[in-house]
Design a protein around this motif. Structure first.
Motif, PDB file in Angstrom:
ATOM      1  N   ILE A 203       8.679   2.429  -9.926  1.00 10.96           N
ATOM      2  CA  ILE A 203       9.187   1.221  -9.272  1.00 10.96           C
ATOM      3  C   ILE A 203      10.209   1.592  -8.210  1.00 10.96           C
ATOM      4  O   ILE A 203      10.222   1.034  -7.107  1.00 10.96           O
ATOM      5  N   SER A 204      11.065   2.551  -8.526  1.00 14.82           N
ATOM      6  CA  SER A 204      12.062   3.002  -7.564  1.00 14.82           C
ATOM      7  C   SER A 204      11.397   3.518  -6.295  1.00 14.82           C
ATOM      8  O   SER A 204      11.868   3.271  -5.174  1.00 14.82           O
ATOM      9  N   HIS A 205      10.294   4.237  -6.459  1.00 17.17           N
ATOM     10  CA  HIS A 205       9.606   4.805  -5.304  1.00 17.17           C
ATOM     11  C   HIS A 205       9.086   3.714  -4.371  1.00 17.17           C
ATOM     12  O   HIS A 205       9.282   3.788  -3.154  1.00 17.17           O
ATOM     13  N   ILE A 206       8.400   2.699  -4.907  1.00 14.65           N
ATOM     14  CA  ILE A 206       7.832   1.691  -4.010  1.00 14.65           C
ATOM     15  C   ILE A 206       8.884   0.688  -3.540  1.00 14.65           C
ATOM     16  O   ILE A 206       8.739   0.092  -2.464  1.00 14.65           O
ATOM     17  N   LYS A 207       9.953   0.521  -4.306  1.00 15.67           N
ATOM     18  CA  LYS A 207      10.982  -0.447  -3.921  1.00 15.67           C
ATOM     19  C   LYS A 207      11.625  -0.086  -2.595  1.00 15.67           C
ATOM     20  O   LYS A 207      12.059  -0.971  -1.835  1.00 15.67           O
ATOM     21  N   GLN A 208      11.690   1.211  -2.278  1.00 12.55           N
ATOM     22  CA  GLN A 208      12.320   1.626  -1.029  1.00 12.55           C
ATOM     23  C   GLN A 208      11.572   1.110   0.201  1.00 12.55           C
ATOM     24  O   GLN A 208      12.129   1.071   1.296  1.00 12.55           O
ATOM     25  N   PHE A 209      10.315   0.692   0.011  1.00 13.88           N
ATOM     26  CA  PHE A 209       9.525   0.191   1.127  1.00 13.88           C
ATOM     27  C   PHE A 209       9.540  -1.337   1.222  1.00 13.88           C
ATOM     28  O   PHE A 209       8.938  -1.914   2.127  1.00 13.88           O
ATOM     29  N   LEU A 210      10.198  -2.007   0.288  1.00 13.64           N
ATOM     30  CA  LEU A 210      10.221  -3.469   0.242  1.00 13.64           C
ATOM     31  C   LEU A 210      11.387  -4.012   1.048  1.00 13.64           C
ATOM     32  O   LEU A 210      12.521  -3.543   0.921  1.00 13.64           O
ATOM     33  N   LYS A 211      11.126  -5.010   1.887  1.00 13.66           N
ATOM     34  CA  LYS A 211      12.206  -5.658   2.627  1.00 13.66           C
ATOM     35  C   LYS A 211      13.137  -6.385   1.658  1.00 13.66           C
ATOM     36  O   LYS A 211      12.725  -6.755   0.555  1.00 13.66           O
ATOM     37  N   PRO A 212      14.396  -6.608   2.030  1.00 12.31           N
ATOM     38  CA  PRO A 212      15.361  -7.229   1.104  1.00 12.31           C
ATOM     39  C   PRO A 212      14.905  -8.560   0.529  1.00 12.31           C
ATOM     40  O   PRO A 212      15.231  -8.877  -0.620  1.00 12.31           O
ATOM     41  N   ASP A 213      14.135  -9.332   1.303  1.00  8.43           N
ATOM     42  CA  ASP A 213      13.665 -10.632   0.808  1.00  8.43           C
ATOM     43  C   ASP A 213      12.199 -10.579   0.405  1.00  8.43           C
ATOM     44  O   ASP A 213      11.544 -11.608   0.240  1.00  8.43           O
ATOM     45  N   GLY A 214      11.666  -9.366   0.206  1.00  9.96           N
ATOM     46  CA  GLY A 214      10.251  -9.208  -0.088  1.00  9.96           C
ATOM     47  C   GLY A 214       9.886  -9.507  -1.527  1.00  9.96           C
ATOM     48  O   GLY A 214      10.742  -9.561  -2.420  1.00  9.96           O
ATOM     49  N   LEU A 215       8.589  -9.670  -1.752  1.00  8.83           N
ATOM     50  CA  LEU A 215       8.040  -9.897  -3.080  1.00  8.83           C
ATOM     51  C   LEU A 215       7.168  -8.706  -3.458  1.00  8.83           C
ATOM     52  O   LEU A 215       6.367  -8.228  -2.637  1.00  8.83           O
ATOM     53  N   VAL A 216       7.286  -8.245  -4.688  1.00 12.74           N
ATOM     54  CA  VAL A 216       6.444  -7.153  -5.168  1.00 12.74           C
ATOM     55  C   VAL A 216       5.699  -7.609  -6.416  1.00 12.74           C
ATOM     56  O   VAL A 216       6.281  -8.244  -7.304  1.00 12.74           O
ATOM     57  N   PHE A 217       4.401  -7.323  -6.447  1.00 15.00           N
ATOM     58  CA  PHE A 217       3.529  -7.767  -7.529  1.00 15.00           C
ATOM     59  C   PHE A 217       3.075  -6.552  -8.337  1.00 15.00           C
ATOM     60  O   PHE A 217       2.810  -5.480  -7.786  1.00 15.00           O
ATOM     61  N   PHE A 218       2.969  -6.751  -9.633  1.00 15.77           N
ATOM     62  CA  PHE A 218       2.542  -5.685 -10.530  1.00 15.77           C
ATOM     63  C   PHE A 218       1.409  -6.210 -11.405  1.00 15.77           C
ATOM     64  O   PHE A 218       1.611  -7.130 -12.194  1.00 15.77           O
ATOM     65  N   LEU A 219       0.223  -5.641 -11.224  1.00 17.08           N
ATOM     66  CA  LEU A 219      -0.897  -5.917 -12.106  1.00 17.08           C
ATOM     67  C   LEU A 219      -1.083  -4.684 -12.973  1.00 17.08           C
ATOM     68  O   LEU A 219      -1.356  -3.597 -12.450  1.00 17.08           O
ATOM     69  N   GLU A 220      -0.943  -4.832 -14.283  1.00 12.99           N
ATOM     70  CA  GLU A 220      -1.035  -3.671 -15.154  1.00 12.99           C
ATOM     71  C   GLU A 220      -1.803  -4.002 -16.428  1.00 12.99           C
ATOM     72  O   GLU A 220      -1.837  -5.148 -16.876  1.00 12.99           O
ATOM     73  N   LYS A 221      -2.388  -2.955 -16.982  1.00 17.08           N
ATOM     74  CA  LYS A 221      -2.975  -3.052 -18.307  1.00 17.08           C
ATOM     75  C   LYS A 221      -1.974  -2.475 -19.296  1.00 17.08           C
ATOM     76  O   LYS A 221      -1.427  -1.383 -19.071  1.00 17.08           O
ATOM     77  N   PHE A 222      -1.732  -3.211 -20.385  1.00 17.83           N
ATOM     78  CA  PHE A 222      -0.638  -2.869 -21.282  1.00 17.83           C
ATOM     79  C   PHE A 222      -1.115  -2.351 -22.626  1.00 17.83           C
ATOM     80  O   PHE A 222      -2.121  -2.808 -23.168  1.00 17.83           O
ATOM     81  N   ASN A 223      -0.347  -1.402 -23.150  1.00 16.19           N
ATOM     82  CA  ASN A 223      -0.456  -1.076 -24.565  1.00 16.19           C
ATOM     83  C   ASN A 223       0.121  -2.234 -25.373  1.00 16.19           C
ATOM     84  O   ASN A 223       0.870  -3.066 -24.834  1.00 16.19           O
TER      85      ASN A 223
END
Length: 343
Positions: A203-223
């Motif tokens: 998350i830290s890695h991709i967060k650096q590319f997000l604008k301050p007011d940006g939205l980030v989506f996470f689609l994951e398969k969970f244990n």
């Protein structure tokens, strides 16, 4: 726990990538991406189409199917009702950009994290008529074939490497400098589980590319904490959805050849919520289907509210939604909250 997977400060990156399921399964992904195996046996057109009342969602649905390469088609046929979900989210993102561009006159950008052949990014670029431009990473070079076959090169870009080779310096290069100021939207499309369980670092890695007011989506398969419950949800996915598109033999093959590697990188829902809450003030569970869930996160509460106000209804049988009681805003378990709550 590592806090970054940036190649510039992570000397073991090559070792980590080589040991990841993303590369261990490269041969299987190549076969899927070239259409040599596991091709859906029938059209992906939603059997719930009559329940989609929004013509914009129908347009997005059609664009997504028409432009899908073999691997993305396999993905749509494997995750119950993700086709309908990506369509409703893509339309909401487009509407959000349309509202904001009326206020600012700017264009918007989407970073798809290791998202196959960029099918969804290309769909949103087309549906938004260029208002949103897309950048897709993928370490599977076979995906580039389908991308180039369908993409409008003025609206969508493809980087044939892992997300962890995307750096700020790369986005300053002339080829990608239209994204040099960061992204308004980032979508992780079930990619992290093919690397490690280090969601904080990822998350830290991709967060650096997000604008301050940006939205980030996470689609994951969970244990799941209860292995029996995990298998129950898998059985429903396989027997009540995937059999529409694959034979029992194909489903069994994938379970044996791929899912064990995938599960090694999966985390529980609560573990992801905890990691997201360490990085974002707003974390919202949008959707649940079998062992999959989708979140949106941001450090701008106003933007999250605007997005949710523009988001249409879920189109999906309720029998596939196992985390329905948690849909809504969630907070980290570190804060003592185990279900829906405030952010």
């Amino acid at each position: 726990m590592k806090t970054s997977l940036n190649p510039m400060d992570h000397p073991g990156l090559d070792r980590d990538l080589q040991q990841s399921a993303m590369l261990k399964l490269a041969g299987h992904f190549h076969s899927l991406a070239t259409g040599a195996s596991q091709v859906p046996s029938q059209s992906l057109d939603s059997h719930l189409r009559s329940e989609i009342n929004d013509p914009n969602v129908l347009d997005y649905h059609d664009r997504l199917i028409e432009g899908s390469g073999p691997l993305f088609s396999h993905f749509l046929a494997s995750v119950p009702y993700i086709l309908e979900e990506l369509s409703r989210v893509g339309v909401a993102m487009t509407r959000m950009a349309q509202v904001n561009t009326g206020e600012t006159g700017r264009t918007f950008s989407l970073f798809e994290v290791d998202a196959f052949d960029g099918s969804n990014g290309r769909a949103i670029a087309g549906h938004s008529q260029g208002l949103i431009r897309s950048f897709t990473s993928s370490p599977n070079r076979a995906n580039q074939i389908a991308f180039e076959r369908h993409a409008d090169p003025t609206l969508s870009w493809f980087y044939p490497q892992s997300v962890f080779r995307v750096t700020p310096a790369l986005l300053q290069a002339p080829e990608y400098d239209c994204f040099s100021k960061g992204f308004d939207f980032i979508y992780e499309m079930a990619a992290f589980q093919f690397y490690t369980r280090d969601r904080n670092g990822q998350i830290s890695h991709i967060k650096q590319f997000l604008k301050p007011d940006g939205l980030v989506f996470f689609l994951e398969k969970f244990n799941h904490p209860d292995p029996k419950e995990y298998l129950r949800r898998e059985k429903i996915k396989d027997e009540q959805f995937k059999t529409r598109y694959f034979s029992e033999e194909e489903i069994r093959w994938k379970r044996q050849q791929m899912l064990e590697q995938m599960q090694n990188g999966q985390v529980t829902l609560d573990e992801l919520v905890c990691a997201l809450s360490a990085h974002f003030t707003c974390v919202h569970l949008l959707w649940s289907s079998s062992n999959f869930c989708e979140f949106v996160a941001s450090n701008d509460p106003h933007q999250v509210t605007r997005f949710l106000d523009l988001l249409g209804p879920v189109v999906q049988p309720s029998s596939f939604c196992f985390e329905g009681s948690r849909i809504g805003a969630v907070t980290s378990l570190q804060n003592g909250d185990t279900g829906p709550g405030h952010v």
